[in-house]
Motif scaffolding. Structure first.
Motif, PDB file in Angstrom:
ATOM      1  N   TRP A 156      16.090  -9.164  10.423  1.00 58.73           N
ATOM      2  CA  TRP A 156      14.809  -8.574  10.933  1.00 58.73           C
ATOM      3  C   TRP A 156      14.757  -7.272   9.997  1.00 58.73           C
ATOM      4  CZ3 TRP A 156      12.851  -6.626  16.289  1.00 58.73           C
ATOM      5  CH2 TRP A 156      11.381  -6.449  16.165  1.00 58.73           C
ATOM      6  N   ASN A 157      13.862  -7.011   9.086  1.00 59.59           N
ATOM      7  CA  ASN A 157      13.691  -6.006   8.454  1.00 59.59           C
ATOM      8  C   ASN A 157      12.653  -4.989   9.379  1.00 59.59           C
ATOM      9  OD1 ASN A 157      12.144  -3.840   6.763  1.00 59.59           O
ATOM     10  ND2 ASN A 157      12.495  -5.073   5.001  1.00 59.59           N
ATOM     11  N   VAL A 158      13.141  -3.980   9.785  1.00 57.70           N
ATOM     12  CA  VAL A 158      12.725  -2.880  10.766  1.00 57.70           C
ATOM     13  C   VAL A 158      11.987  -1.796  10.081  1.00 57.70           C
ATOM     14  CG1 VAL A 158      13.946  -3.698  12.676  1.00 57.70           C
ATOM     15  CG2 VAL A 158      14.753  -1.792  11.268  1.00 57.70           C
ATOM     16  N   ASP A 159      11.637  -1.852   8.773  1.00 60.40           N
ATOM     17  CA  ASP A 159      10.801  -1.075   8.231  1.00 60.40           C
ATOM     18  C   ASP A 159      10.880   0.450   8.429  1.00 60.40           C
ATOM     19  OD1 ASP A 159       8.452   0.184   7.071  1.00 60.40           O
ATOM     20  OD2 ASP A 159       6.895  -0.355   8.533  1.00 60.40           O
ATOM     21  N   PHE A 160      11.547   0.993   7.489  1.00 59.04           N
ATOM     22  CA  PHE A 160      11.966   2.543   7.290  1.00 59.04           C
ATOM     23  C   PHE A 160      10.802   3.423   7.072  1.00 59.04           C
ATOM     24  CE2 PHE A 160      12.056   2.261   2.829  1.00 59.04           C
ATOM     25  CZ  PHE A 160      11.825   3.549   2.402  1.00 59.04           C
ATOM     26  N   GLN A 161       9.761   2.912   6.276  1.00 56.93           N
ATOM     27  CA  GLN A 161       8.650   3.857   5.789  1.00 56.93           C
ATOM     28  C   GLN A 161       7.434   4.275   6.713  1.00 56.93           C
ATOM     29  OE1 GLN A 161       7.286   1.463   2.171  1.00 56.93           O
ATOM     30  NE2 GLN A 161       8.036   3.118   1.028  1.00 56.93           N
ATOM     31  N   ALA A 162       7.441   3.252   7.669  1.00 57.66           N
ATOM     32  CA  ALA A 162       6.135   3.594   8.765  1.00 57.66           C
ATOM     33  C   ALA A 162       6.817   4.835   9.672  1.00 57.66           C
ATOM     34  CB  ALA A 162       5.981   2.536   9.567  1.00 57.66           C
ATOM     35  N   PRO A 163       5.553   5.469  10.208  1.00 62.14           N
ATOM     36  CA  PRO A 163       6.237   7.046  11.183  1.00 62.14           C
ATOM     37  C   PRO A 163       6.886   6.377  12.294  1.00 62.14           C
ATOM     38  CG  PRO A 163       3.755   6.784  10.373  1.00 62.14           C
ATOM     39  CD  PRO A 163       4.437   5.462   9.957  1.00 62.14           C
ATOM     40  N   ARG A 164       7.438   7.433  13.078  1.00 56.41           N
ATOM     41  CA  ARG A 164       8.005   7.155  14.309  1.00 56.41           C
ATOM     42  C   ARG A 164       8.935   6.314  14.237  1.00 56.41           C
ATOM     43  NH1 ARG A 164       4.599   9.512  18.557  1.00 56.41           N
ATOM     44  NH2 ARG A 164       5.278   7.914  19.848  1.00 56.41           N
TER      45      ARG A 164
END
Length: 323
Positions: free
Chosen positions: A59-67
């Motif tokens: 799973w790529n858990v996305d570092f760019q989105a907020p929070r």
């Protein structure tokens, strides 16, 4: 594996550059001392592999989105409750990509992670500079582990790496493996180069080649291997690259009536898409002997935080590897 040595690729573009493979430690939470401690792996003669199969999750858990902290909490809750169905997980390995350095303490502070998993690495300083995000591998503690390492790609402008872990499985029918009761399986957790600008296409292809080579290294040899992660498979020849490297892809779209069913990215985009939805994430393996890898199941379509934000812009994949 041999560590702390330069590793040459086999493409002309890598002739003056070297990939570097360095050892990593496994860590286990020490309840009495209330901290994560380096786990000293027992000698192989002192530990027998208990399992003939293994659930593999990526799973790529996305570092760019907020929070990032709230989304990491949401990801852990989803893995525990929606995917693995309860507090005590099955024997599994979880491959995470794009873990933000600020979310790493949230992962390590989670009681479920502390109780049931080995983790590597636990320090964002193991990731390439600027150490903002990277890959983390979690292995359920009943799985027999051997060693781990991190491969720093020579060709990357996005600080991409691969986490390599060797585990041991016990064949269900040893007679199919010349009587062997212990097989080393190599698992590569990677995030390949993104986009199409600059030399990203060449970097991505080279990185995949090196990951495939890792599965066939002879120091020592692994019986079979798995590559899981965000392949950023946006190139027209993405499936062909897998086949050319003699890897097997049980989720290849040609095997299914509706290829879009295996798309893992792009469904949450609200702005005009630069790329259409696609199957960026994969789990592939080296077909050897009687080993099998089930077609991956997509998860995370409804994974949201308590604040109703998407946990990630990627869906994850779950499959079972068996010997």
């Amino acid at each position: 594996m041999s560590y702390n040595y330069p590793y040459h690729g086999n493409s002309p573009s890598s002739s003056s550059q070297q990939h570097e493979l360095h050892a990593l430690r496994f860590y286990r939470f020490h309840k009495r001392k209330n901290c994560w401690k380096h786990y000293k792996i027992p000698h192989e003669a002192e530990q027998r592999p208990r399992h003939h199969d293994l659930q593999v999750i990526t799973w790529n858990v996305d570092f760019q989105a907020p929070r990032v902290n709230e989304r990491m909490t949401g990801a852990i809750d989803y893995l525990r409750n929606a995917l693995l169905k309860g507090n005590s997980p099955p024997h599994c390995v979880i491959l995470l990509q794009e873990v933000h350095s600020k979310a790493l303490p949230v992962l390590l502070a989670d009681p479920w992670i502390q109780k049931y998993f080995f983790v590597t690495p636990i320090d964002n300083l193991k990731w390439p500079v600027p150490n903002i995000y990277g890959n983390i591998t979690l292995i359920e503690r009943s799985v027999s582990i051997k060693e781990a390492g991190i491969l720093y790609f020579a060709q990357t402008t996005m600080s991409r790496t691969a986490i390599v872990t060797d585990i041991r499985l016990a064949p269900l029918e040893p007679e199919l493996y010349r009587g062997r009761r212990d097989l080393t399986i190599r698992i590569v957790n990677t995030h390949l180069e993104s986009l199409k600008e600059g030399n990203s296409v060449e970097c991505r292809a080279e990185q995949l080649i090196i990951c495939a080579k890792l599965l066939r290294m002879e120091d020592p040899a692994a019986y079979a291997g798995i590559i899981g992660g965000d392949f950023n498979a946006i190139d027209d020849d993405a499936e062909e690259q897998i086949r050319d490297l003699r890897l097997s892809d049980p989720g290849e779209p040609s095997q299914f009536a509706d290829a879009k069913e295996f798309h893992t990215w792009g469904f949450h985009e609200t702005k005009p898409l630069k790329f259409p939805t696609c199957r960026m994430d994969k789990i592939v393996f080296t077909p050897h002997g009687e080993v099998t890898l089930d077609p991956p199941v997509i998860f995370g379509q409804n994974a949201k935080t308590e604040e109703e934000e998407w946990v990630s812009d990627h869906y994850g994949l779950l499959t079972t590897f068996s010997v």
